[in-house]
Design an enzyme around this catalytic site. Structure first.
Site, PDB file in Angstrom:
ATOM      1  N   SER A  41     -52.893   4.558 -44.489  1.00 38.40           N
ATOM      2  CA  SER A  41     -52.340   3.792 -44.332  1.00 38.40           C
ATOM      3  C   SER A  41     -51.169   3.016 -45.530  1.00 38.40           C
ATOM      4  CB  SER A  41     -52.783   2.575 -43.040  1.00 38.40           C
ATOM      5  OG  SER A  41     -52.249   1.320 -42.418  1.00 38.40           O
ATOM      6  N   ASP A  45     -51.205  10.318 -34.675  1.00 33.43           N
ATOM      7  CA  ASP A  45     -51.082   9.078 -34.790  1.00 33.43           C
ATOM      8  C   ASP A  45     -49.645   8.491 -34.417  1.00 33.43           C
ATOM      9  OD1 ASP A  45     -50.552   6.803 -36.634  1.00 33.43           O
ATOM     10  OD2 ASP A  45     -50.569   7.557 -37.935  1.00 33.43           O
ATOM     11  N   HIS A  87     -54.714   7.538 -37.003  1.00 32.06           N
ATOM     12  CA  HIS A  87     -54.500   7.411 -37.691  1.00 32.06           C
ATOM     13  C   HIS A  87     -55.204   7.421 -38.745  1.00 32.06           C
ATOM     14  CE1 HIS A  87     -51.999   4.546 -39.891  1.00 32.06           C
ATOM     15  NE2 HIS A  87     -52.953   3.603 -40.305  1.00 32.06           N
TER      16      HIS A  87
END
Length: 501
Positions: free
Chosen positions: A183, A425, A478
């Site tokens: 991320s 994601d 994610h």
């Protein structure tokens, strides 16, 4: 018979070398973890945790950075040392430890007030590597205090942490070293790798045996990570129609990121936002988790990025996820230069607009890590305050710009890079990541193909010159290891070994 003094001195020197180079004695004994509440059994490898303390260069406040170190279950003296960083910015790497690839799986307690039950994780990344989970920057997780910071300061501080950590654990200095994360760590990792590489060139001691880096669903560049990749992704997933896509393309002149403020473009994007707002943006295959009475934890007033101001017109709750400990990563993309809203700040802003809080559940980690017995067992200081998944009051400045130049410079200098994406994601869609890896212009050495685990297709990859690989994980969101632990351990271990995935 008298023994010559020089001979006695030689014996003394050799004894001291043996004593202080013994790998069984080199790690700080005070940091050894002997038990963990909720786990009954023997650790398959040694665990250490504690603080590395130092003053920063740009901001002189003394930092106390907390780490949890898991030795490899295979061959700790030879296996790579891997640093893991969760994103945010401002989120604890215990997220990776508890929910993704740590040494334990957490089972719900049978009675209220009891500890979660910890079982050994058969797909822990410590099966094949030594791994450091670091709470960074200062103020995050068990690290303290909270100070204003940004990309460049965080990279500098983490480099200082690593140099001091390897002095504490000198027996690991020769091991291959990799920096990994997901991320917002798409920013943390390249800036840190660049800083470590610069230190190596300048002769910084101890010398870190840096070999490469790995990033999962990470940010890189606003042009690639933003609306352009999002629209492409949601159309490819069958979330928006061909008609709406064509309408948006015309209204936005083919570039949604640059033209989102134009009236016709804004109207088209609002239609798309209405279609996607009921989805779990961190894994469109999963339902959302919502607390019954979500609490606002922010102490700052931070405006949302414009692309989020039109999202959601209802607070109608979505179903609670059946998988109790599952939750998706709390981040929104893209990031632009300047102050970045942290996750708790964004949550409060969303609630104030009547928008449902994105699909997260950190209750197990929060309860376990705030238990006094757990904190004592892992040597967490009371000065760190309550543990939270993400720090509410962090003032964080995105000041490193696009990561494209970082990736080009690092890979061209010989550092290996694996860039992977969970292909469901919607927060940092694989479409943008695939595009920016291709944009570096490297020759394709292994054409787009499936990769396999357990005789099944687990995803697709393309390998470029300069040891750059882009890889997707089929059906993952994610936080890839949370959704696909077996497949994640497979590509992770083969990549570390330099084997074909």
């Amino acid at each position: 018979m008298d023994v010559p003094k020089h001979y006695l001195f030689s014996i003394l020197v050799v004894s001291l070398v043996v004593l202080f180079s013994d790998p069984l004695e080199a790690a700080p004994k005070a940091s050894l973890i002997t038990h963990l509440p909720g786990f009954n059994g023997t650790f398959p490898s040694k665990h250490y945790s504690g603080y590395v303390r130092f003053k920063g260069q740009r901001h002189p406040t003394r930092r106390h950075l907390f780490y949890y170190f898991v030795e490899s279950e295979r061959n700790p003296s030879k296996d790579p040392v891997v640093l893991w960083l969760n994103g945010g910015p401002g989120c604890s790497s215990f997220d990776g430890f508890v929910y993704e690839h740590g040494p334990f799986n957490f089972e719900a307690p049978k009675k209220q007030g009891e500890h979660p039950i910890l079982h050994l994780n058969p797909h822990s990344w410590s099966k094949v590597s030594n791994i450091i989970y670091l709470d960074s920057p200062s103020g995050v997780g068990f690290s303290y205090p909270s100070i204003p910071t940004g990309d460049l300061q965080t990279a500098s501080d983490t480099h200082t942490f690593l140099r001091k950590w390897f002095k504490l654990y000198p027996e690991f200095q020769a091991n291959p070293f990799y920096i990994t994360g997901e991320s917002y760590a798409g920013i943390y990792v390249p800036t840190l790798v660049s800083r470590v590489a610069k230190g190596i060139r300048k002769g910084a001691k101890p010398k870190i045996n840096l070999k490469g880096y790995m990033i999962g669903n990470g940010l890189c560049d606003s042009e690639f990570d933003g609306l352009n990749s999002l629209i492409q992704f949601v159309h490819g997933m069958g979330i928006i129609s061909d008609k709406l896509l064509k309408e948006a393309e015309v209204a936005c002149d083919g570039n949604y990121e640059r033209n989102e403020d134009k009236t016709q473009c804004t109207t088209a994007l609002a239609k798309i936002a209405e279609l996607i707002m009921g989805l779990n943006m961190y894994d469109i295959l999963e339902p959302c988790y919502h607390k019954k009475n979500p609490e606002a934890t922010s102490t700052k007033n931070t405006s949302l990025p414009k692309s989020f101001q039109e999202l959601g017109k209802t607070d109608k709750p979505l179903p609670v996820r059946k998988r109790m400990f599952g939750r998706a990563w709390p981040y929104r993309a893209p990031v632009r230069d300047g102050i970045v809203p942290t996750w708790p700040q964004l949550t409060q802003s969303l609630q104030a607009r009547g928008v449902s809080v994105p699909c997260t559940n950190d209750e197990v980690a929060t309860a376990w890590l705030n238990d006094e017995a757990v904190r004592k067992a892992i040597h967490a200081s009371p000065k760190s305050g309550n543990w939270n998944l993400c720090l509410a009051g962090l003032e964080y400045n995105h000041d490193a710009g696009s990561m494209l130049s970082y990736h080009h410079n690092l890979t061209s200098k010989g550092y290996r890079a694996l860039i992977y994406s969970g292909d469901h994601d919607m927060c940092v869609p694989f479409t943008g990541t695939e595009a920016w890896t291709a944009s570096l212009g490297y020759k394709v050495e292994d054409e787009w193909r499936p990769w396999m685990t357990n005789h099944q297709i687990a995803g697709y990859l393309q390998k470029y010159a300069h040891n750059l690989t882009f890889l997707t994980v089929k059906g993952a969101g994610h936080t890839v290891p949370e959704y696909k632990p077996r497949e994640s351990l497979h590509f992770y271990s083969r990549w570390l070994e330099g084997e074909r995935i």
